[in-house]
Scaffold this active site. Structure first.
Site, PDB file in Angstrom:
ATOM      1  N   ASN A   4       0.859  -1.184   0.000  1.00 33.52           N
ATOM      2  CA  ASN A   4       0.000   0.000   0.000  1.00 33.52           C
ATOM      3  C   ASN A   4       0.897   1.237   0.000  1.00 33.52           C
ATOM      4  O   ASN A   4       1.428   1.611   1.035  1.00 33.52           O
ATOM      5  CB  ASN A   4      -0.911  -0.035   1.240  1.00 33.52           C
ATOM      6  CG  ASN A   4      -1.776   1.203   1.346  1.00 33.52           C
ATOM      7  OD1 ASN A   4      -1.823   2.025   0.428  1.00 33.52           O
ATOM      8  ND2 ASN A   4      -2.467   1.335   2.472  1.00 33.52           N
ATOM      9  N   LYS A   6       0.103   4.242  -0.472  1.00 30.41           N
ATOM     10  CA  LYS A   6      -0.567   5.445   0.048  1.00 30.41           C
ATOM     11  C   LYS A   6      -0.318   6.634  -0.886  1.00 30.41           C
ATOM     12  O   LYS A   6      -0.130   6.437  -2.089  1.00 30.41           O
ATOM     13  CB  LYS A   6      -0.124   5.702   1.483  1.00 30.41           C
ATOM     14  CG  LYS A   6      -0.295   4.437   2.346  1.00 30.41           C
ATOM     15  CD  LYS A   6      -0.234   4.647   3.818  1.00 30.41           C
ATOM     16  CE  LYS A   6      -0.450   3.312   4.511  1.00 30.41           C
ATOM     17  NZ  LYS A   6      -0.479   3.423   5.958  1.00 30.41           N
ATOM     18  N   HIS A  91      -9.979   1.096   4.351  1.00 28.37           N
ATOM     19  CA  HIS A  91      -8.721   1.358   5.076  1.00 28.37           C
ATOM     20  C   HIS A  91      -8.987   2.353   6.203  1.00 28.37           C
ATOM     21  O   HIS A  91      -9.791   3.270   6.065  1.00 28.37           O
ATOM     22  CB  HIS A  91      -7.666   1.913   4.114  1.00 28.37           C
ATOM     23  CG  HIS A  91      -6.303   1.919   4.725  1.00 28.37           C
ATOM     24  ND1 HIS A  91      -5.907   2.903   5.600  1.00 28.37           N
ATOM     25  CD2 HIS A  91      -5.277   1.043   4.644  1.00 28.37           C
ATOM     26  CE1 HIS A  91      -4.671   2.625   6.011  1.00 28.37           C
ATOM     27  NE2 HIS A  91      -4.277   1.501   5.443  1.00 28.37           N
ATOM     28  N   GLU A  93      -7.365   4.773   7.249  1.00 27.66           N
ATOM     29  CA  GLU A  93      -7.100   6.180   6.943  1.00 27.66           C
ATOM     30  C   GLU A  93      -8.297   6.820   6.228  1.00 27.66           C
ATOM     31  O   GLU A  93      -8.394   8.041   6.161  1.00 27.66           O
ATOM     32  CB  GLU A  93      -5.792   6.309   6.135  1.00 27.66           C
ATOM     33  CG  GLU A  93      -4.585   6.121   7.052  1.00 27.66           C
ATOM     34  CD  GLU A  93      -3.340   5.565   6.384  1.00 27.66           C
ATOM     35  OE1 GLU A  93      -3.245   5.588   5.156  1.00 27.66           O
ATOM     36  OE2 GLU A  93      -2.459   5.091   7.139  1.00 27.66           O
ATOM     37  N   GLU A 163      -6.143  -4.808  10.391  1.00 24.97           N
ATOM     38  CA  GLU A 163      -5.184  -3.721  10.554  1.00 24.97           C
ATOM     39  C   GLU A 163      -5.540  -2.910  11.796  1.00 24.97           C
ATOM     40  O   GLU A 163      -6.353  -1.963  11.710  1.00 24.97           O
ATOM     41  CB  GLU A 163      -5.211  -2.804   9.327  1.00 24.97           C
ATOM     42  CG  GLU A 163      -4.772  -3.485   8.054  1.00 24.97           C
ATOM     43  CD  GLU A 163      -4.125  -2.494   7.093  1.00 24.97           C
ATOM     44  OE1 GLU A 163      -3.002  -2.764   6.666  1.00 24.97           O
ATOM     45  OE2 GLU A 163      -4.734  -1.457   6.801  1.00 24.97           O
ATOM     46  N   GLY A 169       1.585   2.533  10.654  1.00 21.34           N
ATOM     47  CA  GLY A 169       2.533   3.635  10.512  1.00 21.34           C
ATOM     48  C   GLY A 169       3.195   4.068  11.811  1.00 21.34           C
ATOM     49  O   GLY A 169       3.847   5.099  11.875  1.00 21.34           O
ATOM     50  N   SER A 209       2.556  -1.805  10.539  1.00 25.39           N
ATOM     51  CA  SER A 209       3.988  -1.844  10.849  1.00 25.39           C
ATOM     52  C   SER A 209       4.618  -3.211  10.599  1.00 25.39           C
ATOM     53  O   SER A 209       5.507  -3.644  11.343  1.00 25.39           O
ATOM     54  CB  SER A 209       4.243  -1.388  12.291  1.00 25.39           C
ATOM     55  OG  SER A 209       3.850  -0.034  12.446  1.00 25.39           O
TER      56      SER A 209
HETATM   57  P1  PGA Z   1       2.197   0.451   7.643  1.00 25.68           P
HETATM   58  O1  PGA Z   1       0.787   0.631   6.898  1.00 25.68           O
HETATM   59  O2  PGA Z   1       2.788  -0.838   7.178  1.00 25.68           O
HETATM   60  O3  PGA Z   1       2.994   1.666   7.239  1.00 25.68           O
HETATM   61  O4  PGA Z   1       1.905   0.432   9.122  1.00 25.68           O
HETATM   62  C1  PGA Z   1      -0.052  -0.468   6.686  1.00 25.68           C
HETATM   63  C2  PGA Z   1      -1.320  -0.040   6.004  1.00 25.68           C
HETATM   64  O5  PGA Z   1      -1.772   1.086   6.211  1.00 25.68           O
HETATM   65  O6  PGA Z   1      -1.894  -0.805   5.219  1.00 25.68           O
END
Ligand code: PGA
Length: 256
Positions: A4, A6, A91, A93, A163, A169, A209
């Site tokens: 991903n 982003k 997601h 976000e 998640e 993140g 992460s």
């Molecule tokens: P990350 O993001 O690996 O940077 O924690 C995962 C995601 O948002 O799918």
């Protein structure tokens, strides 16, 4: 394994990263399904860079609508035309950053599956929800509402991503026990919503992460079938290490 990306990279950077990832992963992609999720405008160049490989391209979101007066939205047909065969839906976000409701996530799921796309459906609890002891309840609620009216046939095109919001993140991944418990709970819920074989066969991937240091442990858990990777997917050696951990898991499964 999903990368991903982003809201990162320009066109040249995306093509470079897609090509380098393709090159680095090599034969791993015969053991592991790998999908890259760039921004909408980068889907087409990334699809071109991956053409002829076993890797696929997906969108990070789609509209719940088919077409029409929806300023700023992008439809499933549009991302498909650009080369996407997968879509991330729900997601955190978007759920938390843009206030997407469970109902809207469910509408997007139906639209994407109805358009012939495969989806990665994200669920996960916030830190507050976990601390209040509501993690399982939240995950099950998000799963159930996203799958209202999704048929057993369509479930073949669904990957669920657990998640935990507090792990995305932040560098703080879920503990192996917490990840396994959450995945097991989701699998049980799928079995009760559909049937036991379907519960066993749906891929439930972990995100939050995921990195070279924790991927082997997390990917080896009984109910973890892969990962959705954010930050580490932007660095070729890191994404390679995480995908290699998933490949090792596939090899171990085949040996049994
Ligand atoms: P990350 O993001 O690996 O940077 O924690 C995962 C995601 O948002 O799918």
């Amino acid at each position: 394994m999903g990368g991903n990306w982003k809201m990162n990279l320009d066109r040249a950077g995306a093509v470079k990263l897609a090509s380098a990832t393709r090159e680095a992963l090599g034969s791993i992609t015969s053991a592991v399904d790998v999908v890259l999720f760039p921004s909408f405008t980068l889907i087409e160049p990334v699809a071109t860079a991956l053409a002829g490989s076993a890797m696929a391209v997906g969108a990070q979101d789609c509209s719940a609508e088919a077409l029409g007066a929806f300023t700023g939205q992008v439809s499933c047909d549009m991302v498909k035309e650009a080369g996407a065969t997968w879509c991330v839906i729900g997601h955190s976000e978007r759920r938390h950053g843009l206030a997407e409701s469970d109902d809207l996530v469910g509408e997007k799921v139906l639209r994407a599956l109805g358009s012939g796309m495969k989806i990665v459906l994200c669920v996960g609890e916030t830190k507050q929800e976990r601390e209040a002891g509501h993690a399982h309840q939240v995950n099950v609620r998000q799963l159930r509402s996203a799958l209202v009216d999704v048929t057993e046939e369509h479930m073949a095109h669904v990957v669920v991503a657990y998640e935990p919001v507090w792990a995305i993140g932040t560098g703080l991944s879920a503990s192996p026990q917490d990840a396994q418990d959450a995945h097991h709970q989701l699998r049980r819920e799928l079995a009760s919503l559909y049937n036991a074989p379907l519960g066993d066969s749906v891929r439930i991937v972990y995100g939050g992460s995921l990195n070279p240091a924790n991927a082997s442990t997390l990917c080896a858990l009984p109910d973890v079938d892969g990962g959705l990777v954010g930050g580490a997917s932007l660095k070729v050696p890191d994404f390679l290490a995480v995908c290699a951990a998933a490949a090792a898991r596939t090899a171990a499964n085949l040996a049994h």
